[in-house]
Design an enzyme around this catalytic site. Structure first.
Site, PDB file in Angstrom:
ATOM      1  CE  LYS A 188       3.284  -8.884  -8.956  1.00 57.28           C
ATOM      2  NZ  LYS A 188       2.551  -7.645  -9.153  1.00 57.28           N
TER       3      LYS A 188
HETATM    4  C1  LIG Z   1       2.095  -6.708 -10.284  1.00 57.45           C
HETATM    5  C2  LIG Z   1       2.668  -5.341 -10.423  1.00 57.45           C
HETATM    6  C3  LIG Z   1       1.877  -4.188 -10.443  1.00 57.45           C
HETATM    7  C4  LIG Z   1       0.383  -4.243 -10.514  1.00 57.45           C
HETATM    8  O1  LIG Z   1      -0.169  -4.977  -9.517  1.00 57.45           O
HETATM    9  P1  LIG Z   1      -1.733  -5.328  -9.539  1.00 57.45           P
HETATM   10  O2  LIG Z   1      -2.022  -5.614  -8.111  1.00 57.45           O
HETATM   11  O3  LIG Z   1      -1.877  -6.514 -10.424  1.00 57.45           O
HETATM   12  O4  LIG Z   1      -2.457  -4.132 -10.049  1.00 57.45           O
HETATM   13  C5  LIG Z   1       2.490  -2.953 -10.488  1.00 57.45           C
HETATM   14  N1  LIG Z   1       3.832  -2.852 -10.518  1.00 57.45           N
HETATM   15  C6  LIG Z   1       4.630  -3.927 -10.520  1.00 57.45           C
HETATM   16  C7  LIG Z   1       6.107  -3.740 -10.534  1.00 57.45           C
HETATM   17  C8  LIG Z   1       4.064  -5.208 -10.492  1.00 57.45           C
HETATM   18  O5  LIG Z   1       4.861  -6.285 -10.530  1.00 57.45           O
END
Ligand SMILES: *Cc1c(COP(=O)(O)O)cnc(C)c1O
Length: 387
Positions: A188
């Site tokens: 991210k």
């Molecule tokens: C990555 C992601 C999540 C989950 O994130 P985590 O921190 O890995 O639990 C939820 N929604 C979207 C759209 C994502 O891309």
């Protein structure tokens, strides 16, 4: 291999984590609140709660909003499964709203149509999770207007979108929603290894999420439901979880946050460069809302398969075989075996399924060089028979 996404860890990040390791607190110390204040001030939210993942943040947000048995949660089929699973964790049922073929986000027109029908059938949703896919904000004004009319609550799944803006304001300020969620997974925009955050301007929601994050246990007398026995006293007033973020993660987050604007700017510059380099190919580059600034977590192209010489699968396989870490974000959630079991089937959300047949995420990350980007573009041209 050129990965589709990758974290950027610098010496200042390493120093920040090392300092915590040598300090008194590895968890429940001063750095988590520092990270929370940093993000809250950055995006303009009143409260921010750091947790161990965005999935946990979605879960406690749903619970704080009162989602439970017999309720419905709606979201987009083009998202990571967590945006839907959070409803199931609470015992609610999940349904989807098809995407807008231009933005790839939940379509407000389809949402309104579905709400009209749901009202007739007495199954209006309690919560709608609006996912800012790739960082591009949803049409929050329209979704918020529908929430006022039909009485549902809004969670923004902004896992892709920290640092981005909607109509001139940072995503996460809560102007159009009840809770906003960020993810700090390494792919991210900024990372804490694993981690997430729930932001809200609502004091009561913040207090509930605060309890849910840590076992429903409090030492704050004002939150207790019976008289404290003494100064040693703590009380469990809810059934909560251990969703806490560690001090190590928060230290990494504080350090990464300093480079947030730089990361988003670099991502936007690389995306603009992709737009130029790909302009002559039979594919669609990502449309951008003129009044928004995307966090650009992902750069998704859609192949024009009518005019093209190769299939979606062939293009994907060719790129992978040349060391280009392309990916597909996402397989429509309703077509996952676990969701098909609930009765969802092919044809339920045609625009999402059409997107799935054509979409490819190209590598995009802040330390990507122009040379690496040229390699990706050359491989794509070759894969599409345009070399
Ligand atoms: C990555 C992601 C999540 C989950 O994130 P985590 O921190 O890995 O639990 C939820 N929604 C979207 C759209 C994502 O891309």
């Amino acid at each position: 291999m050129i990965p589709y996404g990758r974290q950027d860890i610098q010496q200042q990040d390493i120093d920040a984590v090392m300092a915590v390791l040598k300090s008194d607190f590895l968890t429940q110390g001063p750095v988590v609140p520092r990270f929370e204040r940093g993000v809250a001030e950055k995006v303009g939210a009143r409260h921010a709660l750091a947790v161990n993942s965005a999935t946990s943040a979605l879960h406690i947000a749903c619970l704080a909003l009162g989602l439970g048995d017999g309720d419905w949660l709606w979201t987009s089929p083009i998202t990571f499964v967590a945006s839907a699973n959070c409803g199931l964790y609470c015992g609610a049922r999940v349904d989807f709203v098809d995407i807008d073929p231009q933005t790839y986000n939940l379509c407000p027109v389809a949402l309104e149509r579905k709400l009209v029908q749901a009202e007739r059938e007495g199954r209006l949703p309690k919560v709608v999770v609006a996912v800012h896919l790739c960082g591009q904000p949803c049409d929050m004004q329209a979704i918020h207007a529908l929430a006022e009319q039909y009485g549902f609550r809004i969670i923004e799944d902004a896992s892709h979108a920290i640092g981005g803006e909607y109509r001139g304001e940072y995503i996460g300020n809560g102007r159009y929603s009840d809770v906003t969620v960020f993810s700090f997974h390494p792919v991210k925009i900024i990372t804490t290894a694993e981690g997430g955050m729930a932001l809200t301007n609502d004091d009561a929601l913040a207090q509930r999420m605060y309890l849910l994050r840590s076992h429903g246990v409090t030492r704050d007398a004002s939150l207790m439901t019976q008289e404290p026995d003494g100064p040693w006293y703590y009380q469990q007033v809810e059934l909560g979880f251990n969703y806490r973020m560690t001090e190590l993660q928060a230290a990494l987050g504080v350090s990464q946050l300093e480079r947030l604007d730089e990361y988003v700017a670099t991502r936007n510059a690389l995306a603009a460069r992709y737009d130029d380099l790909l302009a002559d190919l039979p594919l669609t580059t990502p449309w951008q809302h003129p009044e928004s600034y995307s966090g650009r977590h992902l750069y998704v192209i859609r192949l024009d398969l009518d005019g093209g010489l190769v299939s979606h699968r062939q293009a994907f396989e060719t790129l992978r075989s040349q060391g280009i870490g392309v990916n597909l974000h996402y397989i429509p959630v309703h077509l996952q075996p676990y969701y098909r079991q609930m009765g969802f089937a092919e044809g339920d959300f045609p625009k999402a399924e059409a997107y799935y047949r054509e979409a490819i995420s190209l590598p995009l990350f802040p330390t990507m060089s122009e040379e690496q980007q040229d390699t990706v573009v050359a491989a794509l041209k070759q894969a599409m028979g345009r070399a």
